[in-house]
Design an enzyme around this catalytic site. Structure first.
Site, short mmCIF file in Angstrom:
data_model
loop_
_atom_site.label_atom_id
_atom_site.label_comp_id
_atom_site.label_asym_id
_atom_site.label_seq_id
_atom_site.Cartn_x
_atom_site.Cartn_y
_atom_site.Cartn_z
N GLU A 166 51.06 24.17 15.64
CA GLU A 166 50.41 24.07 14.18
C GLU A 166 50.07 26.10 13.74
O GLU A 166 49.11 26.23 13.11
CB GLU A 166 48.60 24.22 14.08
CG GLU A 166 48.57 22.34 15.16
CD GLU A 166 47.22 22.75 15.10
OE1 GLU A 166 46.08 23.08 14.60
OE2 GLU A 166 46.36 21.31 15.60
N GLU A 282 51.54 13.34 18.00
CA GLU A 282 49.61 12.93 18.79
C GLU A 282 49.52 11.75 18.10
O GLU A 282 48.06 11.55 17.29
CB GLU A 282 49.04 14.26 17.88
CG GLU A 282 49.18 15.57 18.63
CD GLU A 282 48.58 16.59 18.50
OE1 GLU A 282 47.54 16.61 17.91
OE2 GLU A 282 49.27 18.12 19.35
C1 XIL Z 1 41.75 18.34 20.78
C2 XIL Z 1 41.38 17.80 22.36
O1 XIL Z 1 41.91 16.85 22.37
C3 XIL Z 1 40.69 17.93 22.46
O2 XIL Z 1 39.57 17.44 23.77
C4 XIL Z 1 39.65 19.42 22.63
O3 XIL Z 1 38.45 20.40 22.26
C5 XIL Z 1 40.28 19.50 21.66
O4 XIL Z 1 41.90 19.83 20.68
N1 XIL Z 1 45.81 18.74 17.49
C6 XIL Z 1 46.16 19.31 18.87
C7 XIL Z 1 45.36 19.35 19.92
O5 XIL Z 1 47.27 19.58 19.14
O6 XIL Z 1 45.64 19.58 21.16
C8 XIL Z 1 43.97 18.87 19.55
O7 XIL Z 1 43.33 18.23 20.93
C9 XIL Z 1 44.11 17.46 18.26
C10 XIL Z 1 44.42 18.07 17.60
#
Ligand code: XIL
Length: 388
Positions: A166, A282
């Protein structure tokens, strides 16, 4: 001979939830049955040169044998969802705690899953002690040391690394669209080059990925983000910065108007023209604004996945589909985007009892309909699961 009701319930209990789901008169979850005997997602993906995997946290896998079985059934790759983030590895300065990361790594190895690292640099996970480090050379040194230690530890075993997560945020109002993160402020835009170069040196076999959200959607500043990303990549190419792929998060919206297939395909063409592969990293669907009815909600979630994946997988640059979690029992949505009616979130392919949902079928059918492509390079063959 008709079966007496008491005997019926006895047989239902004996036969287990899948048969029970299809039992006449039990309309609830009748959909589970038709998918039950089908091959897992990774096996069907492999026939198309694709990887299917999912992200998970160690404590869920350590405590839930049914979840473990589901990963073995559906996946050929596991992403460390939280365990390799700064906040997990570096709660204290000058001390790296690999306990949870190593546990997941060994889990992946034992279960013949490729392992994927997430993430070496992110604006969101920098511990407060790290933000005290002086800008300039000390911050740069800390970043290099971190990447060297973490990517170096799993050298030769990682299928890919999200080197940077990001990095773009047009709302921060810089001409280059970069996010005004701690790293940007401490090191300058060069932090990105430093991160990719160090990662390549630390683990030359891992596919190096820049992971981003929003570039798959319309609305807001997403179109601008696409342009900023392409410009950033052109700069990498001009400076010989090693990058192999773009990760597209794909936390899909429940509403259809966020996605434009033509625009997305044109964007994938732009990435491919820059010699990059693409991973869907994701995937899930936000359901906090969707109807409460489970059947309707599951249908909409599946439809969003179909629409997105049919487009994404039609493109030969896309080499992996990875969901953020596998079962609704363990989803970040219940914490980050909970429903206001308190009903559990259902963003993923399996329900909380590990049964296959319409979203599972949406992914399976999209994979089945996809053309064969060149598999992603750099996936260490020894750790990839052979199709079941
Ligand atoms: C999220 C996790 O799923 C949570 O458990 C944590 O508290 C915060 O991060 N985009 C991403 C991931 O790149 O790292 C994020 O994961 C979700 C959104």
């Amino acid at each position: 001979m008709p079966i007496a009701p008491s005997r019926r319930s006895f047989l239902k209990a004996l036969a287990g939830p899948l048969v029970a789901a299809a039992w006449p008169g039990n309309a609830h979850a009748v959909w589970q049955e038709p998918f039950a005997g089908e091959p897992g997602l990774a096996a069907r993906a492999a026939t198309k040169g694709l990887i299917f995997g999912a992200a998970e946290v160690a404590h869920a896998l350590a405590n839930d044998p049914l979840l473990v079985e589901a990963y073995r059934r559906e996946c050929s790759l596991l992403v460390a969802a939280n365990e390799l983030k700064w906040w997990a590895l570096r709660r204290e300065p000058h001390k790296l705690d690999f306990a949870a990361g190593d546990w997941l790594f060994l889990f992946a190895k034992q279960n013949h899953l490729a392992f994927r690292g997430h993430t070496l640099v992110w604006h969101y996970d920098v511990p407060s002690w790290a933000k005290e480090i002086a800008p300039g050379a000390p911050a740069r040194h800390m970043l290099e040391e971190h990447i060297w230690s973490v990517a170096g530890r799993y050298r030769g075993h990682m299928q890919s690394w999200d080197v940077v997560n990001e990095p773009l945020h047009p709302a921060d109002d810089r001409a280059d669209g970069l996010r005004r993160s701690y790293w940007l402020q401490a090191i300058g835009p060069d932090y990105l080059d430093v991160a990719f170069r160090t990662a390549r040196a630390a683990d030359p076999n891992a596919l190096l990925v820049l992971n981003e959200y929003g570039v798959e959607f319309e609305g807001g500043d997403n179109p601008r983000k696409r342009k900023d990303l392409l410009r950033l990549i052109d700069g990498f190419r001009a400076r010989n910065v090693p990058i192999d792929a773009i990760g597209i998060q794909a936390h899909l919206s429940g509403a259809p108007d966020w996605f434009d297939a033509k625009v997305f395909l044109a964007f994938l063409d732009e990435l491919a023209a820059r010699d990059l592969r693409v991973l869907i990293t994701e995937l899930d669907v936000r359901d906090d604004d969707l109807p409460r009815s489970v059947d309707r909600r599951d249908r909409i979630v599946a439809d969003r996945m179909t629409e997105f994946l049919e487009t994404a997988l039609s493109h030969p640059a896309v080499g992996a589909v990875i969901t953020w979690g596998l079962s609704d029992r363990y989803t970040w949505m219940s914490e980050f985007h909970p429903r206001s009616d308190g009903f559990p979130s259902r963003p993923l392919p399996l329900d909380s009892a590990m049964g296959r949902k319409p979203a599972w079928a949406a992914i399976a059918r999209a994979i089945d309909g996809a053309p064969v492509r060149t598999p992603l390079p750099r996936a260490p063959a020894a750790s990839l699961r052979s199709p079941a």
